[in-house]
Enzyme design. Structure first.
Site, PDB file in Angstrom:
ATOM      1  N   ARG A 140       0.832  -1.220  -0.505  1.00 18.00           N
ATOM      2  CA  ARG A 140       0.119  -0.424  -0.185  1.00 18.00           C
ATOM      3  C   ARG A 140       0.922   1.483  -0.324  1.00 18.00           C
ATOM      4  NH1 ARG A 140      -1.152   4.758   1.878  1.00 18.00           N
ATOM      5  NH2 ARG A 140      -0.735   4.269   3.980  1.00 18.00           N
ATOM      6  N   ASP A 141       1.173   1.331   0.777  1.00 18.75           N
ATOM      7  CA  ASP A 141       2.308   2.717   0.975  1.00 18.75           C
ATOM      8  C   ASP A 141       3.764   3.071   0.373  1.00 18.75           C
ATOM      9  OD1 ASP A 141       2.992   5.909   1.846  1.00 18.75           O
ATOM     10  OD2 ASP A 141       3.909   5.085   4.312  1.00 18.75           O
ATOM     11  N   HIS A 185       5.324   4.586  13.174  1.00 17.87           N
ATOM     12  CA  HIS A 185       4.969   4.474  11.887  1.00 17.87           C
ATOM     13  C   HIS A 185       7.067   5.426  10.982  1.00 17.87           C
ATOM     14  CE1 HIS A 185       3.780   4.399   7.290  1.00 17.87           C
ATOM     15  NE2 HIS A 185       4.633   5.732   7.481  1.00 17.87           N
ATOM     16  N   HIS A 194       9.748   6.655   8.602  1.00 19.42           N
ATOM     17  CA  HIS A 194      10.789   7.168   7.382  1.00 19.42           C
ATOM     18  C   HIS A 194      12.606   7.359   7.947  1.00 19.42           C
ATOM     19  CE1 HIS A 194       7.357   7.615   4.534  1.00 19.42           C
ATOM     20  NE2 HIS A 194       6.384   7.065   5.669  1.00 19.42           N
ATOM     21  N   CYS A 238       6.953  10.687   0.152  1.00 19.29           N
ATOM     22  CA  CYS A 238       5.784  11.413   0.346  1.00 19.29           C
ATOM     23  C   CYS A 238       6.181  12.730  -0.915  1.00 19.29           C
ATOM     24  CB  CYS A 238       5.604  11.779   1.455  1.00 19.29           C
ATOM     25  SG  CYS A 238       4.771  13.168   1.576  1.00 19.29           S
ATOM     26  N   ASN A 246       9.409   4.999   3.714  1.00 25.50           N
ATOM     27  CA  ASN A 246       9.678   4.264   4.668  1.00 25.50           C
ATOM     28  C   ASN A 246      10.558   3.516   5.734  1.00 25.50           C
ATOM     29  OD1 ASN A 246       6.371   4.322   5.419  1.00 25.50           O
ATOM     30  ND2 ASN A 246       6.704   3.611   2.994  1.00 25.50           N
TER      31      ASN A 246
END
Lengths: 309, 309
Positions: A12-13, A203, A205, A236, A245
């Site tokens: 997903r991300d 979460h 990065h 992002c 990430n």
């Protein structure tokens, strides 16, 4: 041994900002391979508009065709009521809602004010009405790439408001890699004290190289749930140059070496990770898949054993 | 505010394994630029045999032509008596001797047993006889890429033997990125207790992504001296796939954000770092030079302020 629960977000991300469409079969095969590695949770896809994120237009098919492994939760990103309906139909194990704690980032990313987002997500929570557990990912909790500082008090307020709605978990996101370990320590201490009954996930990065240092600060502070992305994929669009990430296998390798119980079969996971560049068509930031584990030894040159005599 | 002292090793450790010769003028200009950034120490070059390391064949010229800045120590790598003589003639502020705590790595890297190396370096220490401070870098203290584990007791023994010879400092090196934070915590606790009057420096590699997590563990444990390499240049020929030393500017950026006093002007340093790819002719691993500091903000898209209304 402290148990650490990993949530894998690569499909997903990680995939979301990849430039070329990844075949549905590849996504399913990857999720199925990850399901064999010991993850607590896999964020499989997103029920957003296919126009907004064409990469994830196959969400129904992915959720319908993956082989679900008992013990693994399959979570999905849900932006609104329509997404929640689709997610419930797909029998997702969890719905992951998202909004930013920075007004500007929320406007840029979701085209709503924070209050509009909160009202919309609160409606989703009420609509789901306990049928499926809900997690809320709060973006930019450690800083906004456009506004700068996001006061910890603002994060605490939004965390409290969602906890009051009865959500099971909150993910505190360092969306663009602005967190540093001292800030992480302060944040996780405060939130765990404030919300002792809420599942807290961190979460991070690795935009500025601090990803695993922040993981260390988080687990030192008592956090047991982490997001990671295979190979370190993701990033992002509002943070140019960002490297994505934290890499799941690098983070798991570190915690494993330190004696944490990650539940992950690292040999299997590294095999999966080594196929990732072929799936996305480019090199990925993850380092352990390239350099090997710290326990992988190399042969000594012949002259060394001769000199040893 | 805790003061952290950085030693910049890019022109020695970083350049040493670069495939193409870097012009003497470029080395001198880089050292001179780094001298303006606030480093406590710069490892300028190595007085090894020009045949063994052609990249550093210009050691005398480099040491003779750099502009020394008061407050910065210019240290040089010294493998033996002949090197020590050359280093003393060059008016180095410190001699940095080196050997491995792993027998196989020492044989592979220096073509001597550890006892042969120790005897040879002890001779250097006696020969220098206090005219110039001496540091000893102990390689593979956290593991050997060929042997595997290096017992901490072995590190402690070599550290003690050099301390007993009266050296000023010891650098505990994770030569191929095998250290993890829990191991670092144990090592620095033991060595500081054992050798309270010896300057201890930690030298990490980011081979498996743990570099800054290990820096965090080291400073949490009371370490105030760190090696770093601009851009993360460097590596070890016996660890294929290795990504090199920790990146100075990334480590300094993290500690700076956490409130440590690194003495470094990060704006100046990032300007120097951004020229490094042009000097070496390839991209480098450092991330802050690409992504910007956490305080560098980006403009919001126009529609975000319109939505804000």
């Amino acid at each position: 041994m402290t148990r650490i629960y990993f949530n894998e977000v690569v499909t997903r991300d990680g995939f979301q900002i990849e430039p070329n469409f990844i075949a549905t079969d590849d996504k399913i095969a990857l999720i199925d391979a990850l399901s064999q590695c010991g993850y607590a949770k896999i964020e499989a896809t997103s029920f957003t508009s296919p126009k907004a994120i064409p990469m994830l237009r196959d969400a129904e098919e992915v959720m319908g065709r993956i082989t679900r492994v008992p013990g693994v939760e399959y979570t999905v990103l849900v932006p609104n009521l329509r997404g929640a309906e689709r997610a419930l139909e797909s029998r997702a194990d969890e719905l992951n809602l998202v909004m930013s704690t920075s007004e500007t980032h929320n406007l840029a990313n979701l085209r709503m004010t924070r209050e509009q987002s909160f009202a919309s997500l609160a409606e989703v929570v009420r609509h789901v009405d306990g049928r499926t557990p809900i997690n809320v990912s709060l973006s930019t909790c450690f800083g906004c790439p456009m506004e700068g500082d996001v006061p910890q008090a603002v994060v605490e307020q939004f965390a409290q408001r969602f906890a009051d709605l009865g959500v099971r978990g909150l993910t505190i996101c360092d969306t663009t890699g602005m967190a540093h370990p001292a800030q992480v320590s302060r944040m996780v201490e405060a939130l765990q004290q404030q919300l002792p009954h809420t599942q807290l996930t961190l979460h991070f990065h690795n935009t500025r190289g601090m990803g695993l240092a922040n993981v260390l600060a988080a687990v030192q502070g008592g956090i047991t749930r982490l997001d990671g992305s295979l190979g370190g994929l993701g990033g992002c669009p509002y943070a140019p140059g960002a490297s994505g990430n934290i890499c799941s296998e690098d983070a798991i390798h570190m915690l494993d070496a330190m004696g944490y119980d990650t539940g992950i079969d690292l040999t299997k996971l590294l095999n999966v990770a080594r196929h990732l560049p072929a799936i996305v068509g480019h090199d990925v930031p993850g380092q352990v898949a390239k350099a090997g584990r710290i326990t992988d030894l190399h042969p000594a040159p012949a002259y060394a054993s001769e000199l040893k005599g």
